[in-house]
Design an enzyme around this catalytic site. Structure first.
Site, PDB file in Angstrom:
ATOM      1  N   SER A 105       0.865  -1.188   0.000  1.00 56.29           N
ATOM      2  CA  SER A 105       0.000   0.000   0.000  1.00 56.29           C
ATOM      3  C   SER A 105       0.896   1.231   0.000  1.00 56.29           C
ATOM      4  O   SER A 105       1.512   1.558   1.019  1.00 56.29           O
ATOM      5  CB  SER A 105      -0.917   0.004   1.231  1.00 56.29           C
ATOM      6  N   LYS A 180      -7.282   1.532  -2.664  1.00 56.87           N
ATOM      7  CA  LYS A 180      -6.848   1.121  -1.330  1.00 56.87           C
ATOM      8  C   LYS A 180      -6.938   2.277  -0.350  1.00 56.87           C
ATOM      9  O   LYS A 180      -7.340   2.102   0.812  1.00 56.87           O
ATOM     10  CB  LYS A 180      -5.418   0.582  -1.367  1.00 56.87           C
ATOM     11  N   LYS A 248       0.683   5.524   8.139  1.00 56.63           N
ATOM     12  CA  LYS A 248       1.325   5.686   6.830  1.00 56.63           C
ATOM     13  C   LYS A 248       0.282   5.780   5.726  1.00 56.63           C
ATOM     14  O   LYS A 248       0.348   6.649   4.853  1.00 56.63           O
ATOM     15  CB  LYS A 248       2.282   4.523   6.591  1.00 56.63           C
TER      16      LYS A 248
END
Length: 310
Positions: A105, A180, A248
């Protein structure tokens, strides 16, 4: 029939069970991890490699499962990276067109750049980030969001089915990462809502097990309430997806939103709560541990007891 040889780089919480499922599916799997290849993957039939270059040289399809954008860039383009192995292969076997599949990701814009660089070497690129956590990786039930040309998607689809159940071709390279981030916006917002609901109900003196059971029968029902609500109640914060990785992803989502001129106020607030989790030392816990910072703010830890039982 030619059996595709698969390379797998990144064998952490997610990568290890994903690679294991490919090995169990009788693919030749060439493995590399900066921390070393787990013995059980070798014992199961995997082939350990000494570098990303070696993986790229030996495999037809190279899968990456790494923590962050910088890690992907390094594994792809460092002196001992995947691109070097692809270049070596291209110089000796010009008819071979390999595929790099990044299941990490990471930044959508950087993904587009990486895809362009790999294309210049004469190879194909797909981004295929996942949702479902460690349990989904172990059970092969991951949701996989794929950004790739249609022909590339069709080539990698049979392999993806060994790791996931819900596989969607989103669009061109980079679009999987956008999807995502949309997933993370929904997941983290729901995680915060579930944690707030349980802290609220518990402080009111109600058994949170009963609250969760009731909510699972109505419009509030969700996979998050089911799995992570139970984690919060049982105080099980062993990482399926760590808080630092969640931060993140939220950083990426908010950066992309700023580039697009989109406002994500709920996501920004959720990010600040997760940052507070890191400040109190919870960065390596499961993302469901966001309940701990809300408990601290409320000066109340959720309990299954009621006022009558206390």
């Amino acid at each position: 029939m030619h059996v595709q040889k698969i390379g797998f780089i990144g064998l952490g919480i997610m990568g290890k069970p994903m690679a294991s499922r490919l090995i169990q599916s009788d693919y030749p799997v060439f493995l590399y991890s900066r921390s070393g290849v787990p013995d059980e993957l070798i014992a199961g039939g995997g082939h350990g490699c000494c570098s990303a270059v070696e993986v790229a040289e030996k495999a037809d399809i190279v899968i990456l499962m790494l923590p962050d954008t910088a890690d992907v860039e390094k594994v792809l383009f460092a002196d001992n990276g995947v691109a070097v192995g692809l270049t070596a292969t291209q110089s000796t076997e010009s008819s071979i067109r390999k595929i790099v599949v990044d299941m990490s990701s990471i930044s959508p814009s950087d993904t587009c750049h990486f895809a362009s660089c790999i294309a210049e070497l004469g190879h194909d690129y797909a981004d295929a980030p996942v949702s479902g956590g460690q349990i989904g990786a172990q059970q092969g039930t991951l949701t996989i969001m794929v950004g790739a040309a249609q022909a590339v998607f069709e080539k990698i689809y049979p392999i993806l089915t060994r790791m996931g159940q819900h596989i969607t071709h989103i669009g061109k390279p980079g679009s999987g990462q956008v999807c995502k981030m949309a997933n993370q916006i929904v997941v983290t917002g729901t995680l915060t809502a579930v944690a707030e609901a349980l802290v609220f109900g518990s402080k009111a003196g109600i058994c949170v097990k009963n609250i969760r059971q009731a909510l699972m029968g109505g419009f509030a029902a969700s996979r998050i309430l089911d799995v992570h609500g139970e984690r919060m109640i049982n105080r099980n914060f062993e990482p399926g997806f760590r808080i630092d990785l969640q931060v993140k992803d939220l950083d990426i989502a908010l950066t992309c939103a700023a580039e697009l001129g989109v406002s994500l106020p709920n996501t920004a607030l959720t990010q600040s709560l997760y940052q507070a989790c890191i400040a109190q030392g919870d960065q390596l816990l499961d993302n469901s541990a966001i309940v701990r910072i809300l408990e601290k703010i409320s000066n109340h830890e959720i309990t299954t007891q009621t006022h009558a039982e206390v």
